[in-house]
Scaffold this active site. Structure first.
Site, PDB file in Angstrom:
ATOM      1  CG  ASP A 245      -2.052  -0.983   1.105  1.00 31.92           C
ATOM      2  OD1 ASP A 245      -2.270  -1.499  -0.005  1.00 31.92           O
ATOM      3  OD2 ASP A 245      -2.709  -1.251   2.125  1.00 31.92           O
ATOM      4  CG  ASP A 258      -1.598  -3.625   4.643  1.00 36.50           C
ATOM      5  OD1 ASP A 258      -1.598  -3.349   3.431  1.00 36.50           O
ATOM      6  OD2 ASP A 258      -2.277  -4.551   5.120  1.00 36.50           O
ATOM      7  CE  LYS A 260      -4.674  -5.107   5.906  1.00 37.75           C
ATOM      8  NZ  LYS A 260      -4.938  -5.903   4.686  1.00 37.75           N
TER       9      LYS A 260
END
Length: 354
Positions: A245, A258, A260
């Site tokens: 990401d 990352d 989420k």
């Protein structure tokens, strides 16, 4: 005197004798109290006489805890005791410990942080690569416990929403996640912060995306020097790839980040399930990918909430990354074994067809 004597004798003849009264009442069947029946009267006393004698003849039972346990195990089976944390089996170690960092080449851990972030696209069109992705490997190597809870959640959602409603729910989650990542890319590439962004620009995003961005706005203030956004990383030696990401500095530390989204709070790293393994897999691939001239030893998992409540940032230092790297190698070995077993089972069929 004679008169008094006669009077006393007359009264005595009228008063009944006490003994006669008692006998009379006891012989009357209608006034007799019913006799209570003992619950032990139906017990076979001869059958249990030896047991009563053995118990009453000594103060110490003839059966010790060991003999009682032996009898219970014979009748009911052995007792399955819960494992204490210290007695639980240790985490499986990988058969081959591949290095997390690329120490073979003299790569610089620092790279000039100028220019636009790297964005290496994943080509999944014609001539599609057969290299498995990190997401696929993790999905196909779930533990039985993870599969159980995942299936239970799926059944509960289907019971509540129905089959079609559950499909719409998943599609909506995927759509929201894609829009959230797209908004993050725009923000990181612009170099602005969400709080300083013009309100007219923030309102162009959907309410759900606005909630996600507001949720992590305080975290984004500590993200600087973005190196890569939605960029493919590939480990040629271990034959896997993934899309990271973001690679940037969080509070001065270079991390694989990352993003989420979650409907439930995840205040602890343990609430993120396999996400730490995923981040370690991305970092390990990046460290061994020739397209990146730097090394990353740390990770960051950022959890955003749709209602705008403050998100959580879970940092993974170099030690945690190494632990999760080992777990990733175990999952990768399991995936390779499964694929090899499937290939060997289908090979005879192909030979027969030929």
């Amino acid at each position: 005197m004679l008169t008094l004597t006669r009077l006393l004798s007359f009264v005595g003849s009228r008063v009944p004798h006490p003994s006669l009264s008692v006998n009379y009442l006891s012989m009357c069947p209608c006034l007799r109290a019913p006799k209570r029946r003992s619950p032990y009267s139906s017990v076979d006393s001869e059958r249990y006489s030896s047991l009563v004698k053995s118990v009453m003849s000594t103060r110490v039972s003839s059966q010790t805890p060991e003999t009682l346990q032996a009898e219970d195990e014979q009748v009911f089976g052995p007792v399955v005791k819960a494992q204490t944390p210290s007695s639980r089996p240790e985490r499986r170690a990988p058969k081959t410990l591949h290095p997390f960092l690329n120490c073979g080449d003299a790569l610089e851990t620092e790279e000039p942080e100028s220019g636009p972030p790297a964005r290496i696209l994943l080509n999944r069109g014609q001539g599609r690569s057969s290299v498995p992705s990190v997401t696929r490997i993790l999905q196909q190597t779930l533990s039985p416990e993870q599969i159980f809870y995942l299936e239970r959640w799926k059944r509960r959602m289907i019971a509540e929403l129905g089959e079609e409603g559950f499909r719409d729910y998943n599609q909506n989650l995927f759509r929201q996640g894609k829009l959230f990542h797209s908004a993050l890319e725009d923000l990181l590439e612009s170099g602005e912060t969400w709080k300083n962004k013009d309100p007219s620009e923030t309102h162009k995003y959907q309410p759900e995306v606005q909630g996600y961005m507001e949720s992590i706005s305080h975290i984004l203030e500590d993200v600087r020097a973005v190196r890569a956004i939605e960029s493919t990383v590939k480990h040629d030696t271990l034959n896997y790839l993934g899309v990271a990401d973001c690679v940037a500095r969080f509070r001065g530390v270079l991390c694989v980040i990352d993003w989420k989204t979650s409907e439930k709070p995840k205040p602890f790293l343990s609430n993120t399930y396999d996400n730490p393994i995923q981040v370690a897999a991305y970092a390990g691939a990046l460290n061994n990918d020739g397209n990146y001239k730097y090394q990353v030893e740390n990770g960051l998992i950022v959890v955003a909430y749709k209602d705008g409540s403050p998100g959580h940032a879970h940092q993974l230092n170099s030690e945690l990354m190494l632990e999760n790297w080992k777990s990733w190698l175990v999952r990768l070995e399991k995936f390779t074994e499964q694929r090899s077993g499937h290939a060997s089972s289908t090979f005879p069929e192909k030979r027969q067809e030929v």
